[in-house]
Scaffold this motif. Structure first.
Motif, PDB file in Angstrom:
ATOM      1  N   GLN A  54       0.862  -1.174   0.000  1.00 46.72           N
ATOM      2  CA  GLN A  54       0.000   0.000   0.000  1.00 46.72           C
ATOM      3  C   GLN A  54       0.904   1.231   0.000  1.00 46.72           C
ATOM      4  N   VAL A  55       0.469   2.266  -0.718  1.00 44.14           N
ATOM      5  CA  VAL A  55       1.256   3.511  -0.753  1.00 44.14           C
ATOM      6  C   VAL A  55       0.347   4.675  -0.375  1.00 44.14           C
ATOM      7  N   ILE A  56       0.838   5.513   0.536  1.00 47.24           N
ATOM      8  CA  ILE A  56       0.087   6.729   0.907  1.00 47.24           C
ATOM      9  C   ILE A  56       0.895   7.936   0.425  1.00 47.24           C
ATOM     10  N   VAL A  57       0.315   8.705  -0.483  1.00 48.18           N
ATOM     11  CA  VAL A  57       0.982   9.911  -0.985  1.00 48.18           C
ATOM     12  C   VAL A  57       0.606  11.079  -0.072  1.00 48.18           C
ATOM     13  N   ALA A  58       1.608  11.711   0.513  1.00 51.29           N
ATOM     14  CA  ALA A  58       1.365  12.836   1.433  1.00 51.29           C
ATOM     15  C   ALA A  58       2.430  13.888   1.165  1.00 51.29           C
ATOM     16  N   THR A  59       2.509  14.308  -0.113  1.00 44.08           N
ATOM     17  CA  THR A  59       3.630  15.155  -0.535  1.00 44.08           C
ATOM     18  C   THR A  59       3.371  16.649  -0.358  1.00 44.08           C
ATOM     19  N   GLY A  60       2.190  17.029   0.123  1.00 46.78           N
ATOM     20  CA  GLY A  60       1.973  18.407   0.548  1.00 46.78           C
ATOM     21  C   GLY A  60       1.854  19.419  -0.576  1.00 46.78           C
TER      22      GLY A  60
ATOM     23  N   VAL B 218       0.144  25.358  -4.151  1.00 51.71           N
ATOM     24  CA  VAL B 218      -0.108  24.342  -5.181  1.00 51.71           C
ATOM     25  C   VAL B 218       0.383  22.972  -4.689  1.00 51.71           C
ATOM     26  N   PRO B 219      -0.391  21.922  -5.014  1.00 50.81           N
ATOM     27  CA  PRO B 219       0.000  20.577  -4.566  1.00 50.81           C
ATOM     28  C   PRO B 219       1.339  20.140  -5.166  1.00 50.81           C
ATOM     29  N   ASN B 220       2.110  19.372  -4.390  1.00 51.50           N
ATOM     30  CA  ASN B 220       3.413  18.853  -4.854  1.00 51.50           C
ATOM     31  C   ASN B 220       3.232  17.483  -5.496  1.00 51.50           C
ATOM     32  N   THR B 221       3.274  17.434  -6.822  1.00 52.69           N
ATOM     33  CA  THR B 221       3.187  16.104  -7.450  1.00 52.69           C
ATOM     34  C   THR B 221       4.252  15.899  -8.525  1.00 52.69           C
ATOM     35  N   THR B 222       5.041  16.958  -8.800  1.00 50.31           N
ATOM     36  CA  THR B 222       5.969  16.846  -9.933  1.00 50.31           C
ATOM     37  C   THR B 222       7.037  15.765  -9.709  1.00 50.31           C
TER      38      THR B 222
ATOM     39  N   GLY C  42      -5.656  16.038 -10.846  1.00 52.56           N
ATOM     40  CA  GLY C  42      -6.666  17.012 -11.253  1.00 52.56           C
ATOM     41  C   GLY C  42      -6.017  18.202 -11.950  1.00 52.56           C
ATOM     42  N   GLU C  43      -6.844  19.204 -12.265  1.00 50.21           N
ATOM     43  CA  GLU C  43      -6.346  20.362 -13.008  1.00 50.21           C
ATOM     44  C   GLU C  43      -5.304  21.157 -12.232  1.00 50.21           C
ATOM     45  N   ARG C  44      -5.429  21.155 -10.889  1.00 52.91           N
ATOM     46  CA  ARG C  44      -4.467  21.909 -10.075  1.00 52.91           C
ATOM     47  C   ARG C  44      -3.187  21.126  -9.819  1.00 52.91           C
ATOM     48  N   GLY C  45      -3.108  19.921 -10.410  1.00 48.81           N
ATOM     49  CA  GLY C  45      -1.949  19.069 -10.139  1.00 48.81           C
ATOM     50  C   GLY C  45      -2.132  18.293  -8.856  1.00 48.81           C
ATOM     51  N   ASP C  46      -3.344  18.307  -8.304  1.00 46.48           N
ATOM     52  CA  ASP C  46      -3.630  17.570  -7.068  1.00 46.48           C
ATOM     53  C   ASP C  46      -3.903  16.108  -7.385  1.00 46.48           C
TER      54      ASP C  46
ATOM     55  N   GLY D 223      -4.836   0.310  -3.741  1.00 46.99           N
ATOM     56  CA  GLY D 223      -3.701   0.323  -2.805  1.00 46.99           C
ATOM     57  C   GLY D 223      -2.919   1.618  -2.798  1.00 46.99           C
ATOM     58  N   VAL D 224      -3.355   2.630  -3.545  1.00 45.99           N
ATOM     59  CA  VAL D 224      -2.676   3.937  -3.468  1.00 45.99           C
ATOM     60  C   VAL D 224      -3.669   4.958  -2.931  1.00 45.99           C
ATOM     61  N   TRP D 225      -3.240   5.648  -1.887  1.00 39.66           N
ATOM     62  CA  TRP D 225      -4.078   6.620  -1.180  1.00 39.66           C
ATOM     63  C   TRP D 225      -3.373   7.973  -1.198  1.00 39.66           C
ATOM     64  N   ALA D 226      -4.096   9.036  -0.950  1.00 44.13           N
ATOM     65  CA  ALA D 226      -3.428  10.348  -0.834  1.00 44.13           C
ATOM     66  C   ALA D 226      -4.156  11.187   0.204  1.00 44.13           C
ATOM     67  N   VAL D 227      -3.374  11.950   0.971  1.00 41.52           N
ATOM     68  CA  VAL D 227      -3.926  12.729   2.095  1.00 41.52           C
ATOM     69  C   VAL D 227      -3.279  14.115   2.155  1.00 41.52           C
ATOM     70  N   GLY D 228      -3.953  15.036   2.817  1.00 42.21           N
ATOM     71  CA  GLY D 228      -3.356  16.340   3.151  1.00 42.21           C
ATOM     72  C   GLY D 228      -3.457  17.360   2.024  1.00 42.21           C
ATOM     73  N   ASP D 229      -2.466  18.254   1.981  1.00 45.90           N
ATOM     74  CA  ASP D 229      -2.495  19.381   1.027  1.00 45.90           C
ATOM     75  C   ASP D 229      -2.471  18.919  -0.427  1.00 45.90           C
ATOM     76  N   VAL D 230      -1.995  17.706  -0.678  1.00 41.81           N
ATOM     77  CA  VAL D 230      -1.869  17.255  -2.065  1.00 41.81           C
ATOM     78  C   VAL D 230      -3.228  16.838  -2.648  1.00 41.81           C
ATOM     79  N   VAL D 231      -4.255  16.783  -1.805  1.00 39.65           N
ATOM     80  CA  VAL D 231      -5.604  16.435  -2.289  1.00 39.65           C
ATOM     81  C   VAL D 231      -6.562  17.600  -2.049  1.00 39.65           C
ATOM     82  N   ARG D 232      -7.826  17.404  -2.425  1.00 41.30           N
ATOM     83  CA  ARG D 232      -8.861  18.459  -2.252  1.00 41.30           C
ATOM     84  C   ARG D 232      -9.061  18.813  -0.763  1.00 41.30           C
TER      85      ARG D 232
END
Ligand code: FAD
Ligand code: NAI
Length: 475
Positions: free
Chosen positions: A148-154, A283-287, A299-303, A316-325
């Motif tokens: 499982q992976v949790i993306v929390a890149t802010g 802006v969300p950190n996904t680069t 999404g359009e904001r890079g979230d 199995g991939v989740w995302a939390v915090g500033d990187v999501v809505r």
């Protein structure tokens, strides 16, 4: 060291580190990856919040508030100081120490909970049988696999088009928290949360502060009555806020920064300042994540796109915090982190997005939870409102801080509390009572009948509840 994990968390901000700890508590073998570097190039877990956000801003707010109190209010207590001076280097040094204590605290918590920490950038490589391969690019390169992976890149500060951050003249939150001297003239673009908090810090220390805001209303998301009261206090303090502006060219030179803008009347204006803080959202950190490698949808904001339970489009991939809505708040990130870890464990993690409190740590503080009066009107909800001014509260008088009020909104028919809005001393602490009450779906009558300690600021919340039924005792 193991390279296969049940759960890999990318990002050790409040969303990530809390998710990692909760997952470890639930018995999973957990790795947490974070790339933040301290001044010496070492790890600095805690993300934006710990390094350049919540914690350092509150440290500087406290130092600057102490300075303002000593200079302007100690005399009222009969305390007279001579030659009051602000040593900015010591203040910044103290802030750095507070940050380090928090970094060290998180490192300790990882050890205590047996979370394996990796220092470096984490990115998706590919989906593998029953999970994902994640690369860590640090001093060395490592390859990990996680079921499982949790993306929390802010998130990171958004720059004005054509005016990139140089952190010398045009500053993001990073530079705003690290100025070595008080600028004579400070400009801020955006009168949101960072604009008001950072503007307050440097105004208290002697800067002439001007805030340029695009929207025609001040703090549009805040209850109108509360925003009006806060604005009055900021005006009195000398924080200049211009609403309804359109920012044009921003030029940084050796002598400072020049900002061309049109004011609310459409007139061309210019503002010359020594430093400019740009606080127009984040802006969300996904680069760095390499989401394309596994087909993670953005999404359009890079979230990272998620459902209400923080599930992405990938199993199995989740995302939390500033990187999501949702609101970009540390405690919202933490709640999502806990809920995701619990969902991975087959439990029923839950976040009530209607009960996420907001706090702006200015003086007076502004805090709220639930709906504003304008939202209730828009939604056609029939409500009763009760307010109680701190002016009528004994503890506030003793503190010498009587600005503001507590306002409670309750359903007209059922009396259930629908929103609590506070501007005034310690609003950040007082709001917790409202959160608890609303989580238990309390009525204003419930609060009105609970014994509150005297003298305390919290009596104002009880009195606001009494005011809903027009029976305040002290006003
Ligand atoms: P972050 O805290 O941003 O953490 C993300 C982490 O992931 C970072 O360490 C980053 O380096 C790391 N990362 C990113 N990409 C990768 C990658 N590919 N590999 C490895 N690591 C990676 N909120 C409040 O609730 N209260 C406040 O008082 C408050 N004050 C604030 C003051 C300021 C000046 C600012 C800027 C923000 C403030 N916030 C506040 C907002 C709060 O900081 C954020 O909501 C919170 O930090 C979000 O947490 P997060 O875990 O989602 O992300
Ligand atoms: P913000 O969203 O709070 O405020 C940005 C402001 O800039 C808005 O009022 C917006 O209308 C204005 N704006 C946008 N573009 C503009 C432009 N081109 N010209 C002039 N004004 C413009 O964002 P901010 O202050 O950058 O903070 C980011 C986030 O960080 C906050 O939304 C909050 O989630 C979080 N934060 C939370 C704190 C807290 O909880 N106490 C403290 C600081 C930040």
């Amino acid at each position: 060291m193991s390279t296969s994990f049940d759960v890999i968390v990318i990002g050790a901000g409040p969303g990530g580190y809390i998710a990692a700890i909760r997952a470890a508590q639930l018995g999973f073998n957990v790795a947490c990856i974070d790339e933040w570097k301290n001044a010496a190039g070492g790890p600095a877990p805690g993300g934006t919040c710990t390094n350049v956000g919540c914690i350092p801003s509150k440290a500087l707010l406290q130092s600057s508030e102490n300075f303002e109190q000593a200079g302007k209010h100690f005399g009222e207590h009969g305390i007279h100081l001579k030659d009051l001076k602000m040593d900015v280097a010591t203040m910044i040094g103290r802030k750095d120490t507070v940050v380090k204590q928090n970094n060290d605290g998180i490192a300790y918590l990882f050890k205590k909970n047996k979370v394996t920490f990796f220092h470096g950038g984490g990115s998706f490589v590919r989906a593998v049988d029953g999970g994902y391969e994640i690369k860590v690019a640090g001093k060395t390169e490592e390859s990990l696999t996680g079921k499982q992976v949790i993306v929390a890149t802010g998130s990171s500060a958004r720059a004005l088009p054509g005016a990139p951050f140089d952190e010398q003249s045009i500053l993001s939150n990073d530079g705003a928290l690290a100025m070595g001297a008080v600028p004579k003239r400070l400009g801020l673009i955006g009168s949101g949360v960072i604009g008001l908090e950072m503007g307050s810090v440097w105004r208290r220390l002697g800067a002439e502060v001007t805030v340029l805001e695009a929207l025609p209303t001040f703090l549009g998301a805040v209850d109108e009555q509360i925003a009006k009261e806060a604005r009055k206090a900021f005006d009195k303090q000398g924080l200049k806020i211009e609403l309804g502006v359109k920012v044009g060219e921003v030029k940084a030179g050796k002598k400072g920064v020049s900002i061309a803008y049109t004011n609310a009347k459409g007139e061309a204006q210019s503002l010359d300042v020594d430093k400019l803080i740009v606080s127009i959202g984040r802006v969300p950190n996904t680069t760095g994540l390499n989401p394309e490698a596994v087909g993670l949808k953005l999404g359009e904001r890079g979230d990272v796109l998620v459902d209400d339970e923080c599930r992405t489009n990938l199993p199995g991939v989740w995302a939390v915090g500033d990187v999501v809505r949702g609101p970009m708040l540390a405690h919202k990130a933490e709640e999502e982190g806990v809920a995701v870890a619990e969902r991975i464990a087959g439990q029923h993690g839950h976040v009530d997005f209607n009960l996420v409190p907001w706090v702006i740590y200015t003086s007076p503080e502004i805090a709220w939870v639930g709906r504003t009066e304008q939202q209730l009107k828009e939604q056609g909800v029939k409500y009763k409102a009760g307010t109680f001014p701190f002016m009528a509260n004994g503890r506030a008088r003793a503190l010498g801080d009587t600005t503001g009020m507590v306002k409670m909104l309750a359903d007209a028919a059922t009396d259930e509390i629908l929103g609590v809005h506070i501007v005034g001393p310690m609003a950040s602490e007082l709001i917790a009572e409202a959160c608890v009450a609303m989580a238990f779906r309390a009525s204003s009558e419930d609060i009105a009948r609970i014994c509150h300690a005297h003298p305390s600021l919290s009596e104002s919340t009880k009195e606001a509840a009494l005011a809903v039924d027009k029976r305040t005792l002290n006003f």
